[in-house]
Scaffold this motif. Structure first.
Motif, PDB file in Angstrom:
ATOM      1  N   ILE A  21     -55.247  35.405 -22.302  1.00  0.00           N
ATOM      2  CA  ILE A  21     -54.895  36.811 -22.092  1.00  0.00           C
ATOM      3  C   ILE A  21     -54.890  37.069 -20.581  1.00  0.00           C
ATOM      4  O   ILE A  21     -55.947  37.222 -19.969  1.00  0.00           O
ATOM      5  CB  ILE A  21     -55.890  37.756 -22.779  1.00  0.00           C
ATOM      6  CG1 ILE A  21     -56.022  37.412 -24.266  1.00  0.00           C
ATOM      7  CG2 ILE A  21     -55.472  39.207 -22.606  1.00  0.00           C
ATOM      8  CD1 ILE A  21     -57.140  38.171 -24.980  1.00  0.00           C
ATOM      9  N   SER A  52     -57.480  43.927 -26.869  1.00  0.00           N
ATOM     10  CA  SER A  52     -56.541  42.802 -26.869  1.00  0.00           C
ATOM     11  C   SER A  52     -57.271  41.502 -27.190  1.00  0.00           C
ATOM     12  O   SER A  52     -56.764  40.646 -27.936  1.00  0.00           O
ATOM     13  CB  SER A  52     -55.840  42.709 -25.513  1.00  0.00           C
ATOM     14  OG  SER A  52     -55.084  43.872 -25.266  1.00  0.00           O
ATOM     15  N   GLY A 118     -52.349  41.406 -22.028  1.00  0.00           N
ATOM     16  CA  GLY A 118     -53.476  42.310 -22.204  1.00  0.00           C
ATOM     17  C   GLY A 118     -53.110  43.749 -22.459  1.00  0.00           C
ATOM     18  O   GLY A 118     -54.009  44.595 -22.566  1.00  0.00           O
ATOM     19  N   ASP A 119     -51.811  44.077 -22.567  1.00  0.00           N
ATOM     20  CA  ASP A 119     -51.430  45.453 -22.898  1.00  0.00           C
ATOM     21  C   ASP A 119     -50.875  45.553 -24.315  1.00  0.00           C
ATOM     22  O   ASP A 119     -50.201  46.513 -24.661  1.00  0.00           O
ATOM     23  CB  ASP A 119     -50.407  45.990 -21.901  1.00  0.00           C
ATOM     24  CG  ASP A 119     -49.141  45.137 -21.822  1.00  0.00           C
ATOM     25  OD1 ASP A 119     -49.007  44.191 -22.611  1.00  0.00           O
ATOM     26  OD2 ASP A 119     -48.295  45.426 -20.957  1.00  0.00           O
ATOM     27  N   SER A 120     -51.182  44.537 -25.150  1.00  0.00           N
ATOM     28  CA  SER A 120     -50.627  44.487 -26.505  1.00  0.00           C
ATOM     29  C   SER A 120     -51.725  44.373 -27.558  1.00  0.00           C
ATOM     30  O   SER A 120     -51.767  43.405 -28.329  1.00  0.00           O
ATOM     31  CB  SER A 120     -49.660  43.308 -26.626  1.00  0.00           C
ATOM     32  OG  SER A 120     -48.632  43.374 -25.667  1.00  0.00           O
ATOM     33  N   PRO A 121     -52.624  45.354 -27.649  1.00  0.00           N
ATOM     34  CA  PRO A 121     -53.752  45.240 -28.581  1.00  0.00           C
ATOM     35  C   PRO A 121     -53.353  45.403 -30.043  1.00  0.00           C
ATOM     36  O   PRO A 121     -54.167  45.119 -30.930  1.00  0.00           O
ATOM     37  CB  PRO A 121     -54.673  46.385 -28.151  1.00  0.00           C
ATOM     38  CG  PRO A 121     -53.746  47.422 -27.604  1.00  0.00           C
ATOM     39  CD  PRO A 121     -52.668  46.626 -26.895  1.00  0.00           C
ATOM     40  N   GLU A 257     -46.904  48.951 -26.942  1.00  0.00           N
ATOM     41  CA  GLU A 257     -47.593  48.377 -25.793  1.00  0.00           C
ATOM     42  C   GLU A 257     -48.026  49.505 -24.867  1.00  0.00           C
ATOM     43  O   GLU A 257     -47.459  50.596 -24.883  1.00  0.00           O
ATOM     44  CB  GLU A 257     -46.663  47.417 -25.044  1.00  0.00           C
ATOM     45  CG  GLU A 257     -46.202  46.237 -25.875  1.00  0.00           C
ATOM     46  CD  GLU A 257     -45.144  45.412 -25.166  1.00  0.00           C
ATOM     47  OE1 GLU A 257     -44.576  45.912 -24.169  1.00  0.00           O
ATOM     48  OE2 GLU A 257     -44.883  44.282 -25.612  1.00  0.00           O
TER      49      GLU A 257
END
Length: 277
Positions: A21, A52, A118-121, A257
């Motif tokens: 990540i 994430s 890290g912006d796609s939890p 996102e």
């Protein structure tokens, strides 16, 4: 996928996979984005990077999960919630380059490397599992990434964000083999007004690479279209490395996102719909 080797009865182990990540603090559109709090069910707050990481830890069939960063604040936060952290140089120009740096710094020996940005939890574990499986069973595929067909609501939002000059997500067009032809931060293909059933596909910022493809990528300079669009995956296409698109179903709450501060409310709504604390 397990296979039997030549009638010997020996079971071959699947290629080892690791998730990395990449996270940086200095985002132009949203500084400090990895540490922004996101509320789940019941009002519990966890940072974007922690959510994430939790999404990555829910993926089956991978050997290890790492957070790769050049920032002390992100590294300290990640260690507090139990993540493995590898420090990477500040000169990495994108997440793909940071993944390669992480491999080198941490000595990760995986043959398949997943870049879960890290912006796609909200990335479903199934999406990552399908990418890894694609590389395990299709030896000609060197890079794979997921997409979903846009619903009318998602298409309306992407179109409105484009009108405002903001980035609302990335779309992709592909050929008959579902290999990517082009990615853009604008809506492609062109959609006539009032069209409600346009074949627009939203690209999720997750990639699975073969180790060799990742090594080739970092040896190439940024491509002109990569620079213009600000999309790292266009370097693969420029260099002649195909990117296989893997379609996944749209999960509850959609997949959003965190590109801008205004995206936080959409992600929190999806967390609530999925009953995630």
């Amino acid at each position: 996928m397990l296979k039997l080797v030549g009638g010997t009865g020996v079971t071959a182990q699947p290629m080892r996979a690791a998730i990395i990540i990449p996270a940086r603090f200095a985002s132009a559109r949203f500084p400090g984005k990895p540490l922004v709090p996101l509320r789940g069910v019941g009002g519990a707050e966890k940072s974007l990077i922690q959510r994430s990481w939790e999404a990555a830890c829910a993926v089956g069939g991978v050997a290890e999960v790492w957070i790769a960063t050049d920032d002390d604040r992100i590294a300290d936060s990640a260690r507090r919630f139990g993540a493995q952290v590898v420090r990477t140089p500040s000169g990495c120009r994108n997440g793909t380059e940071r993944c390669w740096a992480a491999l080198c710094e941490a000595g990760i020996d995986a043959e398949i490397i997943v870049n879960l940005q890290g912006d796609s939890p909200l990335t479903p574990p199934l999406a990552v599992e399908l990418l890894v499986e694609t590389l395990r069973v299709e030896p000609q595929v060197r890079v794979a990434t997921p997409m979903i067909r846009c619903s009318p609501l998602q298409l309306d939002r992407l179109t409105e964000e484009a009108r405002r000059g903001r980035v609302g997500g990335t779309t992709v067009v592909f050929d008959a083999a579902t290999d990517a032809l082009y990615f853009s931060k604008r809506v492609i293909p062109h959609v006539p007004e009032r069209s409600r059933d346009a074949p627009v596909y939203f690209h999720l910022g997750v990639y699975a690479y073969r180790r060799g493809a990742l090594g080739e990528y970092v040896q190439m300079p940024p491509s002109p279209l990569e620079v213009v669009e600000g999309l790292e995956q266009l370097r693969f296409l420029h260099c002649g490395i195909g990117v296989r698109m893997v379609e996944i179903p749209d999960p509850a709450g959609g997949i959003w996102e965190v590109n801008n501060p205004g995206d936080v409310v959409l992600v929190e709504a999806a967390l609530a719909e999925r009953h995630l604390a």
